[in-house]
Design an enzyme around this catalytic site. Structure first.
Site, PDB file in Angstrom:
ATOM      1  N   GLY A   9       0.810  -1.283  -0.077  1.00 16.93           N
ATOM      2  CA  GLY A   9      -0.092   0.075   0.082  1.00 16.93           C
ATOM      3  C   GLY A   9       0.955   1.125   0.032  1.00 16.93           C
ATOM      4  O   GLY A   9       1.677   1.563  -0.966  1.00 16.93           O
TER       5      GLY A   9
ATOM      6  N   GLY B  30     -12.756  -2.832   5.036  1.00 15.85           N
ATOM      7  CA  GLY B  30     -12.278  -2.601   3.853  1.00 15.85           C
ATOM      8  C   GLY B  30     -10.772  -3.000   3.531  1.00 15.85           C
ATOM      9  O   GLY B  30     -10.410  -2.746   2.420  1.00 15.85           O
TER      10      GLY B  30
ATOM     11  N   GLU C 174      -9.572  -8.142  -0.170  1.00 16.79           N
ATOM     12  CA  GLU C 174      -9.858  -8.098  -1.667  1.00 16.79           C
ATOM     13  C   GLU C 174     -11.521  -8.339  -1.901  1.00 16.79           C
ATOM     14  O   GLU C 174     -11.956  -8.841  -0.996  1.00 16.79           O
ATOM     15  CB  GLU C 174      -9.211  -9.334  -2.360  1.00 16.79           C
ATOM     16  CG  GLU C 174      -7.442  -9.200  -2.436  1.00 16.79           C
ATOM     17  CD  GLU C 174      -7.157  -7.953  -2.723  1.00 16.79           C
ATOM     18  OE1 GLU C 174      -7.299  -7.576  -4.247  1.00 16.79           O
ATOM     19  OE2 GLU C 174      -6.771  -7.085  -2.272  1.00 16.79           O
TER      20      GLU C 174
ATOM     21  N   ASP D  18      -2.654 -13.559  -2.646  1.00 19.41           N
ATOM     22  CA  ASP D  18      -2.305 -11.980  -2.641  1.00 19.41           C
ATOM     23  C   ASP D  18      -1.145 -11.711  -2.437  1.00 19.41           C
ATOM     24  O   ASP D  18      -0.535 -10.981  -2.903  1.00 19.41           O
ATOM     25  CB  ASP D  18      -3.556 -11.268  -1.838  1.00 19.41           C
ATOM     26  CG  ASP D  18      -3.156  -9.890  -1.946  1.00 19.41           C
ATOM     27  OD1 ASP D  18      -3.637  -9.187  -2.716  1.00 19.41           O
ATOM     28  OD2 ASP D  18      -2.625  -9.182  -0.590  1.00 19.41           O
TER      29      ASP D  18
ATOM     30  N   LYS E 181       2.414 -10.377  -4.457  1.00 15.20           N
ATOM     31  CA  LYS E 181       3.184  -9.403  -4.022  1.00 15.20           C
ATOM     32  C   LYS E 181       4.935  -9.698  -3.950  1.00 15.20           C
ATOM     33  O   LYS E 181       5.636  -9.187  -4.367  1.00 15.20           O
ATOM     34  CB  LYS E 181       2.645  -8.734  -2.599  1.00 15.20           C
ATOM     35  CG  LYS E 181       1.490  -7.989  -2.653  1.00 15.20           C
ATOM     36  CD  LYS E 181       0.709  -7.560  -1.568  1.00 15.20           C
ATOM     37  CE  LYS E 181      -0.597  -6.736  -1.723  1.00 15.20           C
ATOM     38  NZ  LYS E 181      -1.648  -6.982  -0.546  1.00 15.20           N
TER      39      LYS E 181
HETATM   40  N1  HSE Z   1      -6.464  -7.360   0.352  1.00 11.11           N
HETATM   41  C1  HSE Z   1      -5.014  -6.575   0.599  1.00 11.11           C
HETATM   42  C2  HSE Z   1      -4.602  -6.954   1.851  1.00 11.11           C
HETATM   43  C3  HSE Z   1      -5.235  -5.273   0.148  1.00 11.11           C
HETATM   44  O1  HSE Z   1      -5.355  -7.270   2.804  1.00 11.11           O
HETATM   45  O2  HSE Z   1      -3.505  -6.592   2.190  1.00 11.11           O
HETATM   46  C4  HSE Z   1      -3.887  -4.562  -0.334  1.00 11.11           C
HETATM   47  O3  HSE Z   1      -3.443  -5.210  -1.645  1.00 11.11           O
END
Ligand code: HSE
Length: 436
Positions: A136, A189, A192, A203, A207
């Protein structure tokens, strides 16, 4: 002196796109004073303009067709904040082909279609920047690519999924159950659109593929990264780990051994005194070891509108500076994400780890001896065993073992043998301990 103007288009005005638009529109003067460049948000496109974004778009063209950005010769930088694979992939490929630089937060796209994207960027002499795709708002991509440019990267250990970190933290600190913690993370929030990708580790693997590619200077074959999520971790495991002095974290791991990359994502027992053990809730951290710098840790919010938009805007400024300082025709990001180079992977079987094993067995004489016999035959040495006294358990009781270092292939063989025993339930959990 008149400041140069860079025209920008945003494709996808959802959570992140809205944040980027707001910063560009409300922080024009700040950005101009810090960069010497004027950023003009020319066009925004989205399929749905019913919803109020809370942004005053006066002076910005609001469209519904990505072609209004992709085919506009006046637009220099295209921001892709649509997410997902399609149509994002097609639009980005077209924008690059039309000579536009692209900024994206789309880790799934970069991890799985990186080769096509960077080849296209190189062929058309444009750039792709992606600071917001990992961690982020944390400037970890910039940190790796620029701050640590003189280093050979020895290891990267990332807590890069806020949702799973939130769940594990709440389970560890508040004895919350998995489902409730997931619901909270979704409500806040972080998750995903499909939270499966958060809890099954995919996820984090997206990364990891990006970080490992940057660290090596090539591209990772995403499908070959071993990935385990956090769904098998129960409150019992959290508590056993705690009693041994560990915190369970979902880690994305990249270690370079003999020129090959040991890449994997899995829940990991991190010693409670390690910096990574203190990274809680939705926060992310990436612990990077360089041969010159030693250990560093990049820490901060890994999701959310403002932090992620902050990272996108940092790419806008970086890209614009490059565009103005250098002639057109070179893809600088392709130097660190070379589409013609593969990151050679070390098969997980060849890696050595310490393991946590949790088995449910019948509470009968001789069982522990049979288990340790199997581990011994496979040359796996036990460092701790715990079977807490259980009252009223008629069937299976938990036994937890920690091992010394052992090769993955030996542990896999032992697990296959243990699963054959009728006195052991098939749901054996194997976790790994942190090691640098
Ligand atoms: N879904 C991801 C998380 C959001 O929970 O880190 C950012 O990539």
């Amino acid at each position: 002196m008149e400041q140069p103007v860079i025209n920008i288009g945003i494709m996808g005005v959802g959570n992140i796109g809205t944040g980027v638009a707001r910063i560009l529109l409300t922080e024009r003067e700040l950005l101009a004073s810090r960069s010497g460049i004027r950023f003009n948000l020319k066009t925004v496109v989205d399929t749905d303009w019913e919803r109020d974004r809370g942004v005053d778009f006066t002076g910005v063209k609001m469209g519904t067709d990505a072609a209004e950005i992709i085919n506009d010769p006046g637009i220099d930088i295209v921001i892709e904040t649509i997410g997902g694979y399609e149509p994002a992939f097609t639009y980005v490929m077209q924008a690059l082909a039309n000579g536009k630089h692209v900024i994206t937060a789309n880790k799934a796209l970069l991890a799985t279609r990186g080769r096509e994207l960077f080849s296209q960027a190189r062929a058309h002499g444009v750039d792709i920047l992606f600071e917001a795709s990992v961690g982020g708002g944390i400037p970890v991509i910039m940190g790796l690519r620029e701050g640590l440019v003189a280093n050979r990267i020895l290891g990267i250990y990332g807590i890069v999924n806020g949702t799973s970190n939130y769940i594990l933290s709440r389970m560890h600190q508040d004895n919350m159950d998995f489902a409730e913690a997931l619901r909270e993370a979704q409500a806040k929030g972080f998750a995903e659109a499909d939270p499966t990708l958060d809890i099954n580790g995919v996820d984090a693997a997206h990364k990891l593929a990006i970080l490992a590619s940057l660290a090596f200077g090539g591209l990772v074959n995403f499908d070959r990264i071993p990935v385990e999520g956090i769904t098998g971790v129960t409150p019992l495991d959290i508590n056993y780990a705690k009693s041994f002095g560990y915190v369970i974290k979902l880690l994305a791991i990249c270690r370079f051994i003999g020129g090959k990359a040991d890449l994997r994502v899995h829940p990991t027992l991190v010693p409670e005194e390690h910096l990574l053990a203190a990274v809680n809730n939705e926060l992310n951290a990436v612990f990077i070891t360089g041969d010159l710098v030693g250990n560093t840790m990049f820490y901060g919010p890994g999701a959310g509108q403002d932090p992620t938009a902050s990272a996108v805007v940092s790419d806008i400024v970086d890209l614009a500076r490059n565009m103005l300082a250098r002639p057109r025709g070179e893809c600088f990001s392709c130097l660190s994400m070379d589409p013609e180079k593969d990151v050679p992977l070390l098969p997980l079987d060849e890696v050595t780890n310490r393991f946590y094993l949790r088995l449910y067995t019948l509470d009968q004489p001789g069982i522990l001896a049979r288990i340790s016999g199997v581990l011994g035959e496979n040359k796996i040495s036990i460092s701790s065993v715990v079977q807490l006294e259980t009252h009223g358990e008629k069937d299976f009781v938990p036994i937890v073992l920690l091992t010394h270092e052992a090769p993955e292939h030996a542990l896999n063989k032992a697990l296959m043998q243990l699963r054959e025993f009728a006195f052991i339930r098939p749901d054996i959990l194997r976790l790994r301990l942190f090691h640098a």
